[in-house]
Motif scaffolding. Structure first.
Motif, PDB file in Angstrom:
ATOM      1  N   LYS A 238       6.173  39.371  28.959  1.00 37.92           N
ATOM      2  CA  LYS A 238       6.894  38.471  28.065  1.00 37.92           C
ATOM      3  C   LYS A 238       7.599  37.408  28.920  1.00 37.92           C
ATOM      4  CE  LYS A 238      10.057  38.726  24.179  1.00 37.92           C
ATOM      5  NZ  LYS A 238      11.051  39.571  23.501  1.00 37.92           N
ATOM      6  N   HIS A 239       8.092  37.841  30.057  1.00 33.72           N
ATOM      7  CA  HIS A 239       8.669  36.922  31.026  1.00 33.72           C
ATOM      8  C   HIS A 239       8.751  37.656  32.355  1.00 33.72           C
ATOM      9  CE1 HIS A 239      10.617  33.213  32.100  1.00 33.72           C
ATOM     10  NE2 HIS A 239      11.697  33.821  32.549  1.00 33.72           N
TER      11      HIS A 239
ATOM     12  N   ARG B 152       3.617  28.376  34.264  1.00 25.86           N
ATOM     13  CA  ARG B 152       3.606  29.127  32.998  1.00 25.86           C
ATOM     14  C   ARG B 152       2.946  28.309  31.883  1.00 25.86           C
ATOM     15  NH1 ARG B 152       6.945  33.566  33.627  1.00 25.86           N
ATOM     16  NH2 ARG B 152       8.447  33.202  35.284  1.00 25.86           N
TER      17      ARG B 152
ATOM     18  N   MET C  26       2.091  36.791  35.156  1.00 29.12           N
ATOM     19  CA  MET C  26       2.555  35.771  34.202  1.00 29.12           C
ATOM     20  C   MET C  26       1.913  35.911  32.818  1.00 29.12           C
ATOM     21  SD  MET C  26       3.077  31.908  35.414  1.00 29.12           S
ATOM     22  CE  MET C  26       4.329  32.128  36.662  1.00 29.12           C
TER      23      MET C  26
ATOM     24  N   TYR D 135      -4.979  23.408  13.433  1.00 26.91           N
ATOM     25  CA  TYR D 135      -4.797  24.818  13.754  1.00 26.91           C
ATOM     26  C   TYR D 135      -4.396  24.978  15.217  1.00 26.91           C
ATOM     27  CZ  TYR D 135      -6.173  29.473  15.301  1.00 26.91           C
ATOM     28  OH  TYR D 135      -6.186  30.698  15.891  1.00 26.91           O
TER      29      TYR D 135
ATOM     30  N   ASN E  92      -0.961  32.737  10.747  1.00 28.89           N
ATOM     31  CA  ASN E  92      -2.131  31.835  10.779  1.00 28.89           C
ATOM     32  C   ASN E  92      -2.845  31.822  12.119  1.00 28.89           C
ATOM     33  OD1 ASN E  92      -1.561  31.123   8.148  1.00 28.89           O
ATOM     34  ND2 ASN E  92      -0.361  29.328   8.739  1.00 28.89           N
TER      35      ASN E  92
ATOM     36  N   ARG F  77      19.319  39.857  31.895  1.00 24.75           N
ATOM     37  CA  ARG F  77      18.440  39.002  31.074  1.00 24.75           C
ATOM     38  C   ARG F  77      17.122  39.706  30.795  1.00 24.75           C
ATOM     39  NH1 ARG F  77      16.760  33.112  32.493  1.00 24.75           N
ATOM     40  NH2 ARG F  77      15.991  33.099  30.359  1.00 24.75           N
TER      41      ARG F  77
ATOM     42  N   LYS G  98       7.162  30.453  22.538  1.00 24.43           N
ATOM     43  CA  LYS G  98       7.374  31.840  22.962  1.00 24.43           C
ATOM     44  C   LYS G  98       7.721  31.948  24.441  1.00 24.43           C
ATOM     45  CE  LYS G  98       4.809  35.260  21.428  1.00 24.43           C
ATOM     46  NZ  LYS G  98       3.692  36.078  20.896  1.00 24.43           N
TER      47      LYS G  98
ATOM     48  N   LYS H 203       3.524  26.938  18.772  1.00 23.81           N
ATOM     49  CA  LYS H 203       4.135  28.267  18.621  1.00 23.81           C
ATOM     50  C   LYS H 203       4.080  29.052  19.924  1.00 23.81           C
ATOM     51  CE  LYS H 203       3.274  29.092  13.715  1.00 23.81           C
ATOM     52  NZ  LYS H 203       2.302  29.747  12.815  1.00 23.81           N
ATOM     53  N   GLN H 204       2.946  28.956  20.605  1.00 27.58           N
ATOM     54  CA  GLN H 204       2.828  29.700  21.860  1.00 27.58           C
ATOM     55  C   GLN H 204       3.761  29.127  22.917  1.00 27.58           C
ATOM     56  OE1 GLN H 204       1.403  32.531  22.224  1.00 27.58           O
ATOM     57  NE2 GLN H 204       0.164  32.640  20.361  1.00 27.58           N
TER      58      GLN H 204
ATOM     59  N   ARG I 118      -5.413  29.904  29.539  1.00 25.78           N
ATOM     60  CA  ARG I 118      -5.895  31.193  29.055  1.00 25.78           C
ATOM     61  C   ARG I 118      -6.151  31.197  27.566  1.00 25.78           C
ATOM     62  NH1 ARG I 118      -0.631  32.482  30.307  1.00 25.78           N
ATOM     63  NH2 ARG I 118       0.658  33.274  28.622  1.00 25.78           N
ATOM     64  N   ARG I 119      -5.515  30.316  26.832  1.00 26.98           N
ATOM     65  CA  ARG I 119      -5.785  30.267  25.396  1.00 26.98           C
ATOM     66  C   ARG I 119      -6.823  29.201  25.048  1.00 26.98           C
ATOM     67  NH1 ARG I 119      -2.905  33.899  22.355  1.00 26.98           N
ATOM     68  NH2 ARG I 119      -1.039  34.697  23.370  1.00 26.98           N
TER      69      ARG I 119
ATOM     70  N   VAL J  17       9.829  31.823  27.516  1.00 24.30           N
ATOM     71  CA  VAL J  17      11.283  31.922  27.623  1.00 24.30           C
ATOM     72  C   VAL J  17      11.889  30.636  28.197  1.00 24.30           C
ATOM     73  CG1 VAL J  17      13.111  33.160  28.858  1.00 24.30           C
ATOM     74  CG2 VAL J  17      11.270  34.435  27.753  1.00 24.30           C
ATOM     75  N   ASP J  18      11.168  29.950  29.078  1.00 22.14           N
ATOM     76  CA  ASP J  18      11.701  28.753  29.728  1.00 22.14           C
ATOM     77  C   ASP J  18      11.579  27.497  28.868  1.00 22.14           C
ATOM     78  OD1 ASP J  18      12.499  30.005  32.060  1.00 22.14           O
ATOM     79  OD2 ASP J  18      10.515  29.829  32.967  1.00 22.14           O
TER      80      ASP J  18
ATOM     81  N   GLU K 204      -0.859  23.692  15.969  1.00 22.45           N
ATOM     82  CA  GLU K 204       0.176  24.616  15.503  1.00 22.45           C
ATOM     83  C   GLU K 204       0.293  25.802  16.462  1.00 22.45           C
ATOM     84  OE1 GLU K 204      -0.514  26.095  11.494  1.00 22.45           O
ATOM     85  OE2 GLU K 204       0.983  27.665  11.793  1.00 22.45           O
ATOM     86  N   GLN K 205      -0.849  26.326  16.879  1.00 20.36           N
ATOM     87  CA  GLN K 205      -0.850  27.446  17.823  1.00 20.36           C
ATOM     88  C   GLN K 205      -0.223  27.052  19.157  1.00 20.36           C
ATOM     89  OE1 GLN K 205      -1.716  30.815  18.220  1.00 20.36           O
ATOM     90  NE2 GLN K 205      -1.331  30.677  16.038  1.00 20.36           N
TER      91      GLN K 205
ATOM     92  N   ILE L 246      15.512  40.279  27.171  1.00 23.10           N
ATOM     93  CA  ILE L 246      14.223  39.708  26.777  1.00 23.10           C
ATOM     94  C   ILE L 246      13.251  40.822  26.358  1.00 23.10           C
ATOM     95  CG2 ILE L 246      12.177  38.475  27.656  1.00 23.10           C
ATOM     96  CD1 ILE L 246      14.177  36.876  29.455  1.00 23.10           C
TER      97      ILE L 246
ATOM     98  N   PRO M 244       6.538  34.184  14.853  1.00 19.58           N
ATOM     99  CA  PRO M 244       5.930  33.072  14.114  1.00 19.58           C
ATOM    100  C   PRO M 244       4.537  32.716  14.629  1.00 19.58           C
ATOM    101  CG  PRO M 244       7.984  32.383  15.211  1.00 19.58           C
ATOM    102  CD  PRO M 244       7.825  33.844  15.467  1.00 19.58           C
ATOM    103  N   ALA M 245       4.263  33.004  15.901  1.00 19.72           N
ATOM    104  CA  ALA M 245       2.960  32.641  16.463  1.00 19.72           C
ATOM    105  C   ALA M 245       1.834  33.513  15.903  1.00 19.72           C
ATOM    106  CB  ALA M 245       2.978  32.741  17.989  1.00 19.72           C
TER     107      ALA M 245
END
Lengths: 553, 167
Positions: free
Chosen positions: A127-128, B20, A123, B57, A307, A144, B68, B64-65, B27-28, B70-71, B60-61, A148, A303-304
């Motif tokens: 990416k997926h 997920r 996981m 900060y 910053n 899919r 990302k 964004k994460q 993990r982050r 997919v679900d 925002e992260q 992806i 975008p992630a």
């Protein structure tokens, strides 16, 4: 048309123009391997020595061709052996589809023989991922997965398929995959206009190009951009080849082992333009002291990344090829003679490894470059060998430098070189290795020999884990803890035992003739090249320092 | 500055999504105060309400994460002024014949429900936003809280605002 799951899987691969897969069979993928016998005219399966080799080969295939790399492994240990390869691809945004078998659905969750929860395990490094528990969902899941893997910022996708799903039968109708559209709707006129005005106002712009440039196939646009705005360009390790290494505006790699010119330019520029790069710690070093005089403009598809590692002043998000093309249209050619002159002066003043000769690694890599006219695909392992290759070989085209940048996977190079050679049969593929990395996965020599792949492995043999040893020498008072490998392995003989040609370079005058012999051999070759264990990678930015504070000897 | 933020997240309603999202947070190194999840008006979609702590900060992260994955369909930071937050809490307190009436009175004031009584305990169900729940717990604490279970905050935007129409 009624097909079983295994046949549906292979048909879906064909829908996506997959003609090459790397793998290793086992109980849970027996149905798939059985079906493969009916597709040998359309799909070539390369049997590796170890699943990790298959994953790295799929990765090297993808990096060198731009296509999706596909690897296949059985359940349990087969699947876990892919993990390092998948993580490597994930960190470097490589499009890959990894297919694993699993135990039948009825045995899932019962600690059955060779069962692991590979979707759970992968996981954070895919990416997926998917587990397909019903054959009716298989075709669309595979489609899919390919989408992806390629869309936006690419990455690996894993599909786990229990054994009964590959055996069950259902209706299959072939489908044409929809083209992958570049991400452009995030590119706003306003963002471009602001970027253009930053460029117009800048006196000393400096471009930092990363692997995204290669993924987006935006090298030509980048060259046009750099010339137009008269900005020197450095590359991250991943970006090498994305901007021509022989271009007058190229300053070399940036970061921990970057050229001093690049690191000085980053420190003194007034506009630092990151393009398809993620400001990794190996580039930025001390974030508080990075590019202190500059505004930071970041152009990226993800975008992630904006910053995340560094605070930017402005950004444009979207497909790089489109962003740069549209930016170029807004900018009239600019001239910055004094800035370019400054860069030129630094380049003269701070050459890499001045006077390197004989069996010094930089000289050997330069020789490899010259003898291959700079046109080879160079894979590397990880450590000193990787950095010497990155610094010494002049990469002029994208997809010619195949190296594990983000994860730093020792043992990557040979598998990756095999994949690159399979994907580029007419090209010269050379794996620049160290003895420590090579012995991690040298079992793949069997694969290279078996498939008659003329991969050349050049082992820069310092009988040590050189990069770690170098750190122990520089930063741990030369206490060499567990980094000495000794003399017991004869790599040339080992190569011969695998059926490859094994050669030795022990004297400076052997470098040229032995390399020439290897290049003419048209078979798998291993060259054991003896180097001094005290030869170091320079420049090096010490931990915590600003990037212009390099140690150069 | 570390602040508390309530995120409303629409996700595909199938297995593995929770893990997920939870895996991403761990993990982050993002801190979750609470996370609730359940089906929405569309049965193929679930809504997660995640309460997180972090500076701008980090927020925002996180967003964004999450995007990302997919679900993940949509991520919105809820504006406390324009949203309703509710949490359901079950509190089992020591309650003997002497204290039962007093606890019952407190429950009444908070419009909480007594849902179980035994010789030595009372279990109270209270629903409300964070401040109401906290006030209630503070009041019953002196009697001795034996056990406490809370659902975590779930939330919606007020009025015509809908997650589908926002970014």
């Amino acid at each position: 048309m009624k097909l079983n799951g295994a046949e549906i899987l292979l048909n879906c691969l064909l829908e996506h123009q997959v003609d090459t897969i790397f793998g290793f069979p086992g109980g849970a993928v027996l149905n798939i391997y059985d079906a493969l016998t009916k597709y040998t005219d359309r799909i070539t399966h390369y049997l590796t020595s170890h699943e990790q080799g298959a994953a790295h080969a799929a990765d090297g295939y993808a990096r060198s061709t731009g296509k999706v790399g596909v690897c296949l492994a059985t359940s349990g240990p087969g699947a876990t052996n892919l993990v390092t390869g998948i993580a490597t691809a994930y960190m470097d945004s490589v499009p890959m589809v990894a297919i694993t078998g699993n135990v039948p659905v009825s045995l899932l969750g019962k600690d059955s023989f060779q069962e692991v929860d590979i979707t759970g395990i992968t996981m954070p490094i895919t990416k997926h991922n998917f587990i397909v528990k019903d054959v009716h969902e298989l075709a669309d899941t595979v489609r899919r997965a390919f989408r992806i893997a390629q869309e936006g910022r690419p990455g690996p996708v894993l599909i786990d398929i229990p054994k009964d799903v590959t055996g069950n039968v259902c209706d299959y109708e072939s489908a044409e995959p929809l083209p992958i559209q570049p991400i452009t709707k995030t590119i706003t006129e306003e963002a471009l206009e602001k970027a253009a005005s930053l460029l117009r106002d800048s006196k000393r712009p400096f471009v930092y190009a990363g692997g995204g440039v290669i993924n987006a196939d935006a090298s030509n646009e980048l060259v046009d951009f750099a010339e137009r705005v008269s900005a020197p360009v450095c590359c991250s390790l991943m970006g090498l080849g994305g901007f021509p290494g022989d271009h007058r505006l190229f300053t070399g790699m940036i970061g921990m082992h970057g050229a001093k010119t690049s690191n000085l330019a980053a420190t003194q520029c007034d506009l630092f333009i990151g393009i398809g790069a993620r400001f990794s710690d190996r580039v930025v070093s001390n974030v508080k002291r990075f590019a202190p005089a500059a505004e930071i403009l970041h152009i990226d598809i993800d975008p992630a990344e904006i910053n995340k590692n560094i605070q930017t002043h402005h950004h444009v998000i979207g497909d790089l090829k489109h962003v740069i093309e549209r930016l170029n249209a807004k900018i009239d050619p600019m001239k910055r003679p004094s800035w370019i002159q400054q860069i030129e002066t630094w380049k003269q003043q701070f050459p890499l490894y001045a006077g390197s000769t004989g069996l010094q690694p930089h000289a050997i890599v330069r020789r490899i470059h010259d003898l291959t006219n700079g046109e080879a695909i160079i894979a590397t392992e990880v450590g000193q060998n990787q950095i010497w290759a990155a610094q010494g070989y002049q990469f002029t085209r994208p997809r010619t430098f195949i190296s594990s940048g983000g994860l730093g996977t020792m043992g990557f190079g040979l598998g990756a070189a095999i994949g690159a050679q399979v994907g580029n049969p007419g090209r010269r593929v050379i794996n620049i290795a160290g003895d420590g990395s090579f012995r991690m996965n040298c079992n793949e020599l069997a694969t290279a020999v078996e498939y008659r792949l003329p991969v050349i492995v050049v082992i820069l043999n310092n009988h040590a884990l050189g990069m770690v040893r170098q750190w122990q020498d520089l930063f741990y008072d030369s206490r060499f803890s567990q980094t000495t490998l000794g003399n017991s392995t004869n790599f040339a003989k080992l190569a011969e035992a695998y059926g490859a040609l094994g050669l030795d370079i022990v004297k400076p005058e052997q470098v040229e003739p032995v390399l020439t012999q290897a290049l003419a051999a048209n078979r798998t070759v291993v060259i054991n090249c003896e180097i001094d264990p005290d030869d170091k990678v320079f420049p090096i930015v010490p931990p915590g320092a600003a990037i212009e504070e390099v140690i150069t000897e | 500055m570390i602040n508390r933020h309530v995120l409303s997240v629409l996700v595909e309603n199938h297995s593995g999504v929770l893990s997920r999202v939870a895996g991403l947070f761990s993990r982050r190194g993002y801190n979750i105060d609470s996370l609730t999840v359940g089906e929405t008006e569309d049965t193929t979609v679930s809504r997660m309400t995640i309460v997180v702590r972090g500076d701008d900060y980090t927020l925002e992260q996180i967003k964004k994460q999450l995007h990302k994955l997919v679900d993940v369909i949509r991520v919105v930071t809820l504006d406390p002024e324009a949203s309703v937050y509710r949490e359901l809490v079950l509190v089992k307190v020591n309650a003997d014949a002497d204290s039962r009436a007093a606890i019952s009175e407190i429950a009444d004031i908070f419009r909480a429900k007594i849902i179980d009584v035994s010789a030595g305990t009372m279990t109270v169900e209270i629903t409300g936003d964070e401040s109401k729940v906290k006030a209630f717990i503070d009041l019953v604490k002196p009697y001795g809280i034996r056990e406490l279970a809370r659902t975590g905050i779930t939330a919606l935007q007020r009025g015509e605002r809908e997650i589908k129409n926002l970014n």
